[in-house]
Design a protein around this motif. Sequence first.
Motif, PDB file in Angstrom:
ATOM      1  N   TYR A 110       0.838  -1.193   0.000  1.00  0.00           N
ATOM      2  CA  TYR A 110       0.000   0.000   0.000  1.00  0.00           C
ATOM      3  C   TYR A 110       0.877   1.248   0.000  1.00  0.00           C
ATOM      4  O   TYR A 110       2.097   1.176   0.158  1.00  0.00           O
ATOM      5  N   MET A 111       0.208   2.405  -0.104  1.00  0.00           N
ATOM      6  CA  MET A 111       0.944   3.674  -0.080  1.00  0.00           C
ATOM      7  C   MET A 111       1.654   3.802   1.270  1.00  0.00           C
ATOM      8  O   MET A 111       1.053   3.483   2.306  1.00  0.00           O
ATOM      9  N   PRO A 112       2.934   4.236   1.289  1.00  0.00           N
ATOM     10  CA  PRO A 112       3.646   4.326   2.566  1.00  0.00           C
ATOM     11  C   PRO A 112       2.955   5.307   3.518  1.00  0.00           C
ATOM     12  O   PRO A 112       2.448   6.343   3.095  1.00  0.00           O
ATOM     13  N   VAL A 113       2.920   4.927   4.778  1.00  0.00           N
ATOM     14  CA  VAL A 113       2.226   5.754   5.772  1.00  0.00           C
ATOM     15  C   VAL A 113       3.157   6.852   6.268  1.00  0.00           C
ATOM     16  O   VAL A 113       4.353   6.635   6.467  1.00  0.00           O
ATOM     17  N   LYS A 114       2.590   8.034   6.460  1.00  0.00           N
ATOM     18  CA  LYS A 114       3.360   9.193   6.896  1.00  0.00           C
ATOM     19  C   LYS A 114       2.483  10.002   7.857  1.00  0.00           C
ATOM     20  O   LYS A 114       1.273  10.109   7.614  1.00  0.00           O
ATOM     21  N   PRO A 115       3.040  10.564   8.947  1.00  0.00           N
ATOM     22  CA  PRO A 115       2.183  11.334   9.845  1.00  0.00           C
ATOM     23  C   PRO A 115       1.500  12.475   9.092  1.00  0.00           C
ATOM     24  O   PRO A 115       2.139  13.168   8.292  1.00  0.00           O
ATOM     25  N   ILE A 116       0.227  12.657   9.374  1.00  0.00           N
ATOM     26  CA  ILE A 116      -0.562  13.660   8.668  1.00  0.00           C
ATOM     27  C   ILE A 116       0.036  15.063   8.796  1.00  0.00           C
ATOM     28  O   ILE A 116       0.003  15.857   7.860  1.00  0.00           O
ATOM     29  N   ASN A 117       0.642  15.348   9.949  1.00  0.00           N
ATOM     30  CA  ASN A 117       1.213  16.690  10.154  1.00  0.00           C
ATOM     31  C   ASN A 117       2.418  16.949   9.266  1.00  0.00           C
ATOM     32  O   ASN A 117       2.850  18.086   9.109  1.00  0.00           O
ATOM     33  N   GLU A 118       2.992  15.880   8.718  1.00  0.00           N
ATOM     34  CA  GLU A 118       4.150  16.061   7.822  1.00  0.00           C
ATOM     35  C   GLU A 118       3.731  16.079   6.355  1.00  0.00           C
ATOM     36  O   GLU A 118       4.573  16.105   5.465  1.00  0.00           O
ATOM     37  N   MET A 119       2.432  16.009   6.105  1.00  0.00           N
ATOM     38  CA  MET A 119       1.971  15.968   4.710  1.00  0.00           C
ATOM     39  C   MET A 119       1.497  17.352   4.262  1.00  0.00           C
ATOM     40  O   MET A 119       0.816  18.058   5.011  1.00  0.00           O
ATOM     41  N   SER A 120       1.841  17.685   3.016  1.00  0.00           N
ATOM     42  CA  SER A 120       1.346  18.956   2.469  1.00  0.00           C
ATOM     43  C   SER A 120      -0.091  18.731   1.989  1.00  0.00           C
ATOM     44  O   SER A 120      -0.544  17.595   1.840  1.00  0.00           O
ATOM     45  N   ASN A 274      -8.872   6.093   5.758  1.00  0.00           N
ATOM     46  CA  ASN A 274      -8.127   4.882   5.388  1.00  0.00           C
ATOM     47  C   ASN A 274      -7.030   5.185   4.382  1.00  0.00           C
ATOM     48  O   ASN A 274      -5.916   4.659   4.472  1.00  0.00           O
ATOM     49  N   ALA A 275      -7.339   6.045   3.414  1.00  0.00           N
ATOM     50  CA  ALA A 275      -6.362   6.325   2.352  1.00  0.00           C
ATOM     51  C   ALA A 275      -5.207   7.167   2.867  1.00  0.00           C
ATOM     52  O   ALA A 275      -4.034   6.852   2.631  1.00  0.00           O
ATOM     53  N   VAL A 276      -5.535   8.237   3.579  1.00  0.00           N
ATOM     54  CA  VAL A 276      -4.485   9.205   3.938  1.00  0.00           C
ATOM     55  C   VAL A 276      -3.695   8.740   5.163  1.00  0.00           C
ATOM     56  O   VAL A 276      -2.464   8.841   5.202  1.00  0.00           O
ATOM     57  N   VAL A 277      -4.390   8.203   6.147  1.00  0.00           N
ATOM     58  CA  VAL A 277      -3.702   7.833   7.389  1.00  0.00           C
ATOM     59  C   VAL A 277      -3.120   6.417   7.310  1.00  0.00           C
ATOM     60  O   VAL A 277      -2.028   6.151   7.803  1.00  0.00           O
ATOM     61  N   LYS A 278      -3.847   5.511   6.646  1.00  0.00           N
ATOM     62  CA  LYS A 278      -3.368   4.115   6.617  1.00  0.00           C
ATOM     63  C   LYS A 278      -2.806   3.688   5.263  1.00  0.00           C
ATOM     64  O   LYS A 278      -2.265   2.589   5.132  1.00  0.00           O
ATOM     65  N   GLY A 279      -2.986   4.511   4.250  1.00  0.00           N
ATOM     66  CA  GLY A 279      -2.424   4.186   2.931  1.00  0.00           C
ATOM     67  C   GLY A 279      -3.234   3.161   2.149  1.00  0.00           C
ATOM     68  O   GLY A 279      -2.748   2.595   1.173  1.00  0.00           O
ATOM     69  N   ILE A 280      -4.487   2.910   2.568  1.00  0.00           N
ATOM     70  CA  ILE A 280      -5.289   1.844   1.931  1.00  0.00           C
ATOM     71  C   ILE A 280      -6.241   2.452   0.893  1.00  0.00           C
ATOM     72  O   ILE A 280      -7.007   3.361   1.199  1.00  0.00           O
ATOM     73  N   PRO A 281      -6.213   1.931  -0.332  1.00  0.00           N
ATOM     74  CA  PRO A 281      -7.127   2.475  -1.350  1.00  0.00           C
ATOM     75  C   PRO A 281      -8.583   2.069  -1.098  1.00  0.00           C
ATOM     76  O   PRO A 281      -8.863   1.214  -0.259  1.00  0.00           O
ATOM     77  N   SER A 282      -9.483   2.685  -1.843  1.00  0.00           N
ATOM     78  CA  SER A 282     -10.917   2.444  -1.675  1.00  0.00           C
ATOM     79  C   SER A 282     -11.287   1.079  -2.263  1.00  0.00           C
ATOM     80  O   SER A 282     -11.263   0.896  -3.486  1.00  0.00           O
ATOM     81  N   MET A 283     -11.629   0.128  -1.385  1.00  0.00           N
ATOM     82  CA  MET A 283     -11.914  -1.235  -1.848  1.00  0.00           C
ATOM     83  C   MET A 283     -13.139  -1.858  -1.195  1.00  0.00           C
ATOM     84  O   MET A 283     -13.506  -2.983  -1.520  1.00  0.00           O
ATOM     85  N   GLU A 284     -13.728  -1.180  -0.208  1.00  0.00           N
ATOM     86  CA  GLU A 284     -14.835  -1.803   0.519  1.00  0.00           C
ATOM     87  C   GLU A 284     -15.788  -0.748   1.038  1.00  0.00           C
ATOM     88  O   GLU A 284     -15.466   0.451   1.063  1.00  0.00           O
ATOM     89  N   ARG A 285     -16.947  -1.190   1.475  1.00  0.00           N
ATOM     90  CA  ARG A 285     -17.912  -0.288   2.083  1.00  0.00           C
ATOM     91  C   ARG A 285     -18.908  -1.107   2.895  1.00  0.00           C
ATOM     92  O   ARG A 285     -18.943  -2.339   2.798  1.00  0.00           O
TER      93      ARG A 285
END
Length: 439
Positions: A110-120, A274-285
């Motif tokens: 999945y997309m590498p996880v990064k703290p939200i405060n460090e993201m632009s 899920n996408a931004v904090v955990k790096g998981i794409p949209s796959m379920e609901r």
Amino acid sequence: MGLLTFKGGVHPNDGKSLAKDKAIVELLPKGNLVYPLSQHIGAPANPIVQKGDRVLKGQKIAEAGGFVSAPIYSSVSGTVKAIEPHVNPTGAKVNSIVIENDGQYEEAAYMPVKPINEMSKEEILGRIGDAGIVGMGGAGFPTRVKLSPKEPDKIDYIIANCAECEPYITADYRRMMETPELLVEGMKVILKLFDNAKGIFGVEDNKPDCIAKLEELVKDEPRMEVKKLMTKYPQGAERQLIFATTGRAINSTMLPADAGCVVDNVETIISIYNAVVKGIPSMERVVTVSGDGVVNPGNYKVLFGTNQMELVEAAGGLKEGCEKVISGGPMMGFAMYTLDTPITKTSSSILCMSKDEVSACKPTACINCGRCVEACPSRIIPSRLADFAERHDEESFVKQNGLECVECGSCSYVCPAKRQLKQAIGSMRKTALANKKKK
Ligand code: SF4
Ligand code: SF4
């Protein structure tokens, strides 16, 4: 303070007691998975796999076909069996990727996880777009585009649509009861994009337990607030929700951003988390299966692409006498002629109705009772507009504000003559909008 609401609207039997106390059950698919390339507003996605390819869970299988579009990810590991037209829940045949599930659920990186405060802001928006998130309340508008207004500094409110006003549907209710913290964390992510905005959770007062949970979670969040809404249909329609929570009015020529608002529904906001904090794409609901035509109504967390019949079977199957199956709610959903169709990003519920609940009444002449006018949340005159629509008088229809209809179905619901008002107005509205675009 009194309950917030809008003018007009109706109070249908909400039917929510059938599934509201059923905890979310995770369902794994048995058969092939089908991913329509058009399950959002905008250009269809373009496949980037071929027949015979092995794919992993969380692997991108189709990329966005334009700016207003969204990529699609495989929700299982397996083999691409075909790329071919398949019936989607609206009944249309849409080019789709078919994947044979190997049952291993082997995951892609999945997309590498990064703290939200460090993201632009650009990184956050990029992740939301890359994750393939679209409005999961039914509209299917790509979320990245919605969260990229021309003037983000002029956005005052991010409104979480927690109304869930459609009868029978309880998926958002269960999400709020079981994991309200994910909703609040998702709101924090969105607020990162809008420096001047406040987050509002608009919840109907028939969900006091959700209100209490959310209030507890936001009590130390100065940028967030829970607003109690009157339980009334269509409280969750975008324009009605904006008016109720902010007092701002928009019409068909405006976007919510023109009134300084952005609206996202519960499932969409959780997908953003899920996408931004955990790096998981949209796959379920979460999908509600309910109505008096199914054995065990319930709420299921389900992977996109799962065959809808598998969900109905998990809910005990259809009862004898089930006459109508609806994708979505009874007011705005549409009847399905087959359950051999997949769960998509916008599938909120499968409603199975017995003969009793299916309207079998024949329409009769209007008796000028005015009930449709009273019920219409758009403050237009449904009886007159339906007449224009039936006479194909597009000019008068537009002049009398037919484009302001939000297709909520409240007028049809209250009409004692059982006139098919919403259907007539909705179809003329689509024609008029298409003609307006051509000009
Ligand atoms: S005219 Fe449109 S907006 Fe008004 S009640 Fe009917 S369906 Fe809803
Ligand atoms: S509710 Fe039905 S019968 Fe009454 S005015 Fe409207 S269209 Fe006519």
